[in-house]
Structures are given as structure tokens and as C-alpha cells.
Write an enzyme that holds these catalytic residues in place. Structure first.
Site, PDB file in Angstrom:
ATOM      1  CG  ASP A 204      -2.748 -24.636 -10.847  1.00  0.00           C
ATOM      2  OD1 ASP A 204      -2.300 -23.986 -11.766  1.00  0.00           O
ATOM      3  OD2 ASP A 204      -2.232 -24.712  -9.721  1.00  0.00           O
TER       4      ASP A 204
ATOM      5  CD  GLU B  89      -1.140 -18.711 -15.374  1.00  0.00           C
ATOM      6  OE1 GLU B  89      -1.587 -18.366 -13.936  1.00  0.00           O
ATOM      7  OE2 GLU B  89       0.033 -19.307 -14.153  1.00  0.00           O
TER       8      GLU B  89
END
Ligand code: ZN
Length: 509
Positions: free
Chosen positions: A178, A288
């Protein structure tokens, strides 16, 4: 001998795992996790809870048995290996039970990131997820979180794989590196088996542009190479772009100039990383693009521009995280005008639909007032990330079960708050937090319902976990882990209920 050894009474008469699980439950063999009972080619596996920690028990002989390392005992003619939940054994586990390894999941309609800073929450999350139509990303850590907790990507993923095995969850889960910002971090996450990369483009977003004068913006724009400017202007000016649901996007030269200057470097960065690391990777990676951790809210126009440029460069994003209007602060509800949020979010959702990716909502913990909008306007296709709230629920359990420890943590957190604010932006007003010495033990858990105390505990997790005394021993860490081990089911139940509320508000079936 531990109670679990009684399972050897049944093994003979039952090859079927389901009936074995039932027998263990019915017989009240409480130190075996019933859903962890698995069998492969005559070798039996399950996880037990011992005083010193959890162990994997392997019963059998031969090739699969030999893959695991541990102490072997014999009982009633069985070879029984008692194994630590080590990295080496976890690698063997993922080989023998592929469902314990992460996979790409973002293609599923509803996906939810369930970051777990302590490495203790996943089983609680799984117990909830099993009952709903949602795919989890169970491993999800940023570099900031890794540094603050002193964990590693390998360790984070191992904790998840063991939890998946413990709960017998075969539905598939993702692992998200992340908010990664550097090529080396991306390579490391991929090498560790992570199946999702969230690229943080914030360092390449030029936040100072909106505050510049029109003349200065024009000047800067004029320094962009001629052919690029002509190409942008050809493609964006004097056009109306139609989106699903009847929305339209148009650009003026002023807005185009500004957007180009803010986002051009970030787009180039994303394209570069995608081409170098993601596109030709030997397994599918959910990519992402995150433009959320920046001062500038992403206008629908800017989002459309980013989406168009990524598509033109053949970047296949699974999700994009815009920065929405209002504030998504850690661990508390949305701050801002709900009507404005809804109006803009509808357009963001329409852009995502047009370009075929999902909207990703970061800092998604506890944003109860906007959840119905997110569920509805995306028609149930989105990614939502939560993390810190799972730590807060752990602290709630500590406040209930071990009030003295909570009191110490609370005071320490207030003392290091300024330090923690270097890493996280919050608006907590500490003058609103009651003096803890005036509160009874019963009142302590209610501090986890108040925004100000929630945020203080939320952002000080790293300092609490890393705090050491003058002997170099952890002040809190070992006690935190011990309480949560002793009251494991209480923690799982709290998580089921709290994240369950998220799912309900989002409209997840
Ligand atoms: Zn984010």
C-alpha cells in the site's frame, strides 16, 4: 499432554474433514481451531492454541509431512509433528494449500482492504467476510506502517496466511503493497508475493500550482514542449466528453493548463512504473493509482484527465484513488458537506465506470455517513481500505479487559502526540478528552467511541508499539500482544461487529 491429542481417537474412523471438525466442536476440544483441520493425501493438519502461542500440528508421514519442520512425537502409532508458525513452515503451507497464498481479487465487485497493524485481526475479519459477498485484501501495509510497527512484508503476509488456514477460508484474498512510492519498494512487495500494488503518486503531484497567478501558470504551461501542448489542446479543448448517467466533462484552456501542470509528472511516474514492474510481471497484479494523499482535492475534470492519459498510455489500472472533497481523517466519520460529496462522488463513479476500473476509497474506516453513497453510486463496484480502525478495536478490548494497561497507554499516547502528528494529519482536540484519572474502569472503553480520543490512539500506534524502557524492553508491545492473545475471541467478535457495521452501511449483502 494438551487436550488436542484426543483428536487421535477419531482420525481412524473419519477421513472426512467436515465431520472431524464437527466432532472436535461437539467434543469441546477447545485448543484446536476446528476450521483449521485439513487433510491432504493422508496427512492431517490443524492449528492448536498452546500457552506459549499457536502451533501447527501435522500428523502423518511421507513427502508432505517432511516439508514441515518441528518436533516429532509419536502417540498411538501416529507421527505427530508440532511446528512453529515460522516463515519456512508458512512457505510450505502455501505450497500444500494454495488457498493460503494471496491472489488478484480486485476484479470482484466489492473488495475491502483490511489492514492489520498487529497481525492479529485477520481471523476476525475472515469470520465476518465468510458471511458476505465481498472479497478481502487481508494483507495491506504501507511503508509508513511497516516502519512504525517494525514489521516486514514477509511477516505481514505470513500472519495472514496462518489466519486464513486457521479459519479454513478458501475464498481467496489479496495482498496490497500500500502507498508505495519507490521502485525498490514495489519490487520488494512483488518479490514477497504481494498481488496488489498501490502506487502513491503524491510526490509527483504539483500542489503549488493552484496558488499561482494566471500569468505564472501560463508561463509554466508555455514551457511544456510544443508538441505536447498541441496534443493536449487537440484532445481536450472544444469538446464535450460524455460519461455514464448523463454526466459531461469539458475543459477550458485555463483549467487544462492547470491540470496538466499539477498531474503531468504524476501520470508519467505511474506510466513508467506500470511499464517497468507491472505490465509484464509473471503473475497478475492489481495496480492501483493513488492520487489521494495530496493537498489538492481531485476535481472530476482532473480525474477524467488522469484516467484519459493512463488509458492512452495503455496502463490497466484495477482502481484509482482520487482525493475527495471534504476530509477523510483517520478513524472517524467523514468531515465535510455530504451534499457536495455526493454530487462529486457520482461523477467520479461515472468516470471509473467509463474507464473500466474501480474507485478506491482510502482512509475508509468509520466513514459511516458516506458509505451509503459509495455503495449506491458505484452500483456495488468499489474498493474500500480500512486499517487503523482494526487497531482501535484492539485497544477497545484492552480497555475492557486490562484497564490498567489502557490507562498507561492513554497517558503515554497523549505525551507523544506531537511526535505522531508528523506522520498523520488529524484534528483531535485533546482538551475535549476527559482526564483519565477521573474515569472508572467501566468508562474506559467509551473513549474508543469519542473522536478526539480515537484519533489520539489511532495515530500513536507506532510510538506505543516501539516504546522501550531504559533496559531496552518494550513498555507496551508484549503486554498488548498478551492481552489480545488471552482475549482473542473478544477481539474477533469486536472486529466482526465493527467492520460488519461498515458492510451494512455500504449495502453489502
Ligand atoms: Zn491513501
Amino acid at each position: 499432554m494438551s487436550g488436542w491429542i484426543r483428536i487421535t481417537d477419531y482420525i481412524d474412523c473419519s477421513e472426512d474433514v467436515q465431520s472431524l471438525r464437527k466432532k472436535v466442536r461437539d467434543d469441546g476440544i477447545n485448543d484446536i481451531y476446528p476450521d483449521s483441520i485439513h487433510s491432504v493425501d493422508g496427512t492431517m493438519f490443524f492449528i492448536v492454541r498452546e500457552q506459549e502461542g499457536k502451533r501447527l500440528v501435522v500428523i502423518g508421514e511421507g513427502k508432505i509431512f517432511d516439508k514441515f519442520s518441528g518436533n516429532v512425537i509419536t502417540h498411538k502409532g501416529y507421527n505427530i509433528k508440532i511446528c512453529l508458525l515460522s516463515h519456512q513452515n508458512c512457505s510450505a503451507l502455501r505450497e500444500v494449500f494454495p488457498f493460503t497464498a494471496p491472489v488478484s481479487v480486485l476484479d470482484n465487485p466489492v473488495t475491502i482492504g483490511l489492514g492489520d497493524r498487529l497481525g492479529l485481526a485477520s481471523a476476525g475479519h475472515i469470520r465476518l467476510i465468510k458471511k458476505h459477498d465481498v472479497k478481502p485484501v487481508l494483507a495491506q501495509q504501507s511503508m509508513r506502517e511497516l516502519n512504525l510497527t517494525g514489521r516486514t512484508y514477509t511477516g505481514v503476509l505470513d500472519d495472514v496466511s496462518w489466519a486464513v488456514f486457521q479459519e479454513g477460508y478458501t475464498g481467496g484474498f489479496g495482498a496490497d503493497g500500500d502507498h508505495l512510492k519507490k521502485p525498490g519498494e514495489i519490487q520488494m512487495a512483488l518479490d514477497c508475493g504481494y498481488t496488489m500494488i498501490t502506487l502513491d503518486c503524491s510526490e509527483h503531484i504539483n500542489n503549488d500550482i493552484p496558488s499561482l497567478s494566471k500569468e505564472r501558470i501560463k508561463e509554466k504551461y508555455d514551457s511544456v514542449c510544443d508538441c505536447l501542448r498541441r496534443d493536449y489542446e487537440d484532445r481536450y479543448l472544444n469538446k464535450t466528453f460524455k460519461l455514464p448517467e448523463g454526466y459531461e466533462i469539458t475543459f477550458t484552456l485555463d483549467s487544462l493548463m492547470e491540470i496538466v501542470l499539477i498531474y503531468q509528472d504524476a501520470i508519467n511516474f505511474a506510466v513508467d512504473i506500470y511499464n517497468k514492474y507491472i505490465k509484464n510481471y509473471h503473475r497478475k497484479v492489481d495496480f492501483e493509482v493513488s492520487i489521494d494523499e495530496t493537498l489538492t482535492p481531485t476535481s472530476p475534470q482532473a480525474h477524467f484527465f488522469v484516467a484519459t492519459e493512463l488509458e492512452k498510455a495503455n496502463v490497466k489500472a484495477a482502481s484509482v484513488a482520487p482525493r475527495f472533497c471534504g476530509e477523510f481523517q483517520k478513524g472517524i466519520d467523514y468531515i465535510g458537506n455530504l451534499k457536495d460529496f455526493e454530487r462529486e462522488f457520482k461523477v467520479h463513479a461515472a468516470i471509473a465506470r467509463k474507464f473500466g476500473y474501480k474507485i478506491s476509497v482510502h482512509s475508509g474506516s468509520d466513514k459511516f455517513s458516506v458509505f451509503p453513497v459509495i455503495g449506491r453510486e458505484t452500483a456495488g463496484r468499489y474498493h474500500l481500505k480500512t486499517a487503523g480502525t482494526n487497531w482501535l478495536e484492539a485497544v477497545r478490548v484492552i480497555a475492557c479487559k486490562c484497564p490498567d494497561l489502557y490507562r498507561e497507554m492513554h497517558k503515554y499516547a497523549l505525551g507523544v502526540l506531537e511526535e505522531a502528528k508528523k506522520y498523520y494529519h488529524i484534528s483531535a482536540d485533546t482538551s475535549k478528552i476527559p482526564d483519565i484519572d477521573t474515569l472508572s474502569d467501566d468508562e474506559l472503553p467509551t473513549l474508543m467511541d469519542e473522536n478526539d480520543s480515537r484519533q489520539v490512539i489511532h495515530i500513536t500506534y507506532g510510538l506505543l508499539l516501539q516504546a522501550k524502557d531504559s533496559n531496552g524492553d518494550y513498555i507496551f508491545k508484549d503486554r498488548i500482544y498478551k492481552v489480545l492473545y488471552d482475549y482473542e475471541n473478544a477481539y474477533y467478535e469486536t472486529l466482526e461487529s465493527h467492520i460488519g457495521k461498515h458492510l451494512t452501511k455500504l449495502g453489502v449483502k
